[in-house]
Design a protein around this motif. Structure first.
Motif, PDB file in Angstrom:
ATOM      1  N   ALA A 148       0.832  -1.211   0.000  1.00  0.00           N
ATOM      2  CA  ALA A 148       0.000   0.000   0.000  1.00  0.00           C
ATOM      3  C   ALA A 148       0.862   1.255   0.000  1.00  0.00           C
ATOM      4  N   VAL A 149       1.952   1.241   0.766  1.00  0.00           N
ATOM      5  CA  VAL A 149       2.861   2.394   0.802  1.00  0.00           C
ATOM      6  C   VAL A 149       3.496   2.610  -0.567  1.00  0.00           C
ATOM      7  N   CYS A 150       3.848   1.533  -1.254  1.00  0.00           N
ATOM      8  CA  CYS A 150       4.400   1.659  -2.610  1.00  0.00           C
ATOM      9  C   CYS A 150       3.405   2.354  -3.538  1.00  0.00           C
ATOM     10  N   ILE A 151       2.134   1.980  -3.441  1.00  0.00           N
ATOM     11  CA  ILE A 151       1.113   2.625  -4.273  1.00  0.00           C
ATOM     12  C   ILE A 151       0.984   4.099  -3.907  1.00  0.00           C
ATOM     13  N   ARG A 152       0.945   4.395  -2.606  1.00  0.00           N
ATOM     14  CA  ARG A 152       0.775   5.787  -2.169  1.00  0.00           C
ATOM     15  C   ARG A 152       1.957   6.657  -2.628  1.00  0.00           C
ATOM     16  N   LEU A 153       3.164   6.200  -2.383  1.00  0.00           N
ATOM     17  CA  LEU A 153       4.333   7.033  -2.653  1.00  0.00           C
ATOM     18  C   LEU A 153       4.690   7.070  -4.137  1.00  0.00           C
ATOM     19  N   LEU A 154       4.794   5.903  -4.755  1.00  0.00           N
ATOM     20  CA  LEU A 154       5.303   5.846  -6.119  1.00  0.00           C
ATOM     21  C   LEU A 154       4.233   6.159  -7.164  1.00  0.00           C
ATOM     22  N   VAL A 155       3.051   5.601  -6.994  1.00  0.00           N
ATOM     23  CA  VAL A 155       2.011   5.768  -8.013  1.00  0.00           C
ATOM     24  C   VAL A 155       1.220   7.057  -7.789  1.00  0.00           C
ATOM     25  N   GLU A 156       0.705   7.255  -6.584  1.00  0.00           N
ATOM     26  CA  GLU A 156      -0.095   8.446  -6.329  1.00  0.00           C
ATOM     27  C   GLU A 156       0.763   9.710  -6.215  1.00  0.00           C
TER      28      GLU A 156
END
Length: 501
Positions: A264-272
């Protein structure tokens, strides 16, 4: 097109699950102080009840389909976060059920320790919930530290065991280094953009007025910190030693739900937050994925200790998760591209965690007071001792190897399909090739269970609830493999809403 969501400065309603968890875990710690050892099962039952209440709250939020920001944009409740929280509760509940007899037999529920195992597991779960819903650098970092500090203490819980103490020291030192990387990367991005809020960082980066050099340096440190938490090569050094040295119940806590939160952190930081710089972090993830597939699968073949073998297996499986993350770059939301890639990675993480939890549960089923089933040889002749649980272990191993019709095959296929959609044929070939190599060490365990003579004739003794849940766990892995569509559709729908709000 990203639809802006109004933010509320202070609305506690979206965070009811976190509030319930922190209040419940704190009260549980107080209640446990007044319980005798003979009544420690009350702590166990209250822990499961607390997880059930949190799950009911998150399920209600998920069914509403709403995206809510609160605490001045530091916290977000959206379909992705609520769905991942539901699987986090499930993984934690299964961990507590499987660990109950194991921790009791090893004195981890007696004397001065009391119910700290349950309380620390719940606080680690709270950290994971905060990580999943963090929309601000500081919120994510606080969640990471709460989870990490709880896990450090859990690894060292058996203070009389030198292997556990050594594992805790290694995990703490390297974990502190990784947290430093993560924090330094965040500070560089703050220096460049002037904000810690992920949506505002994304807007500042998209404006194109910031020198890319400092942004790239910030991304390097962020990716390094995230790679450590995931256990990707070359930041994997802690994984085999900590998996082997920790009590098996704690190894299960390390290898399960934290992977969901870190995804989830990867999605928040890298994608969003950093999608405009995807060309930079995509190349980093590509290197990490290939190295993880190669090193994880090849090194696992040489292992005789089952926990070390599963540690290297985890490293290889993380390679597939990273492949799913990088395959979303260059696509758009709404045409089935971006949400399909990231939901495939999400599906992979969730199903892998369910399989891992069941595998370590079977390790604890074979263990007893004074004996840990840590080695592959300990599974010799399990088919003759208990054909049913040998079948459950076979399902887990075949699923990890990606054998149809189990869920591991569906997860690998969805990631590879998303990868092929971006034209990365050579990456797809590498992933398939090393999956075939990795199948060897999974099949070796199956061969040991069914074709070797048993060296231990002791009956498998475990609580009835553990045996029942282990059986359901194995059946679920088979059912999700036969019918992966509904869960994949739920993941895709949740990811689409998250990416557009």
């Amino acid at each position: 097109m990203i639809t802006p969501i109004p933010q509320e400065a202070f609305n506690i309603a979206p965070a009811y699950a976190e509030v319930t968890m922190i209040v419940g875990a704190s009260l549980l710690l107080l209640v446990d102080m007044y319980l005798s050892e003979s009544k420690r099962s009350i702590t166990y039952l209250l822990s499961l009840a607390l997880l059930a209440v949190c799950a009911a709250i998150s399920y209600g939020d998920f069914m509403s389909g709403a995206t809510l920001y609160t605490f001045n944009g530091m916290y977000v409740s959206d379909p992705m976060s609520n769905l991942l929280k539901l699987f986090t509760y499930l993984a934690l509940a299964l961990t507590l059920i499987y660990s109950r007899q194991y921790t009791t037999d090893r004195g981890m529920m007696t004397g001065n320790l009391g119910g700290e195992f349950y309380v620390l597991a719940l606080f680690a779960g709270l950290g994971q919930m905060i990580m999943i819903s963090g929309s601000h650098f500081l919120t994510i970092y606080l969640g990471v530290e709460l989870m990490s500090l709880s896990l450090y203490a859990l690894v060292a819980l058996r203070r009389d065991n030198h292997k556990a103490t050594e594992a805790a020291m290694k995990y703490f030192v390297l974990g502190a280094l990784a947290s430093g990387f993560l924090l330094y990367g965040m500070s560089m991005l703050y220096g460049a953009t002037g904000t810690l809020e992920i949506s505002k960082v994304a807007a500042a980066v998209a404006a194109g007025t910031i020198k890319p050099t400092i942004l790239v340096f910030g991304i390097v440190f962020l990716v390094a910190g995230l790679a450590f938490k995931l256990g990707a090569v070359p930041f994997h050094m802690w994984v085999p030693d900590v998996y082997e040295g920790s009590p098996t119940a704690v190894t299960l806590l390390l290898g399960g739900a934290p992977k969901i939160a870190t995804f989830a952190v990867c999605i928040r930081l890298l994608v969003e937050g950093l999608l405009p710089l995807a060309v930079d972090w995509q190349q980093m993830l590509m290197v990490l994925a290939v190295l993880s597939l190669v090193i994880g699968n090849l090194t696992a073949i040489a292992q005789t200790n089952l926990k070390r073998m599963l540690a290297y297996s985890t490293i290889a499986q993380i390679g597939f998760v990273l492949l799913g993350l990088l395959s979303g770059v260059g696509t758009t939301v709404g045409n089935g591209g971006m949400e399909a890639a990231y939901s495939a990675s999400m599906f992979y993480v969730v199903t892998y965690v369910l399989t891992t939890v069941g595998t370590f549960g079977l390790l604890m089923l074979l263990s007893r007071a004074g004996f840990d089933a840590d080695n592959i040889a300990d599974f010799k002749g399990l088919g003759k001792r208990s054909g049913w649980f040998a079948l459950m272990m076979t399902i887990m191993m075949f699923s990890m190897a990606g054998v149809p019709p189990l869920v591991g095959f569906a997860a690998k296929f969805s990631v590879l399909n998303a990868l092929l959609g971006t034209g990365q044929v050579w990456l797809t070939v590498v992933a398939v090739m090393f999956s075939l190599i990795g199948a060897y060490y999974y099949l070796r365990i199956v061969k040991t269970m069914w074709f070797d003579e048993p060296v231990d004739s002791a009956p498998l003794s475990a609580p009835a609830d553990m045996k029942l849940v282990l059986s359901l766990n194995g059946v679920a892995i088979l059912a999700l493999g036969v019918l992966p569509g509904p869960l994949l559709a739920v993941c895709a729908a949740a990811m689409k809403v998250t990416l557009t709000t």
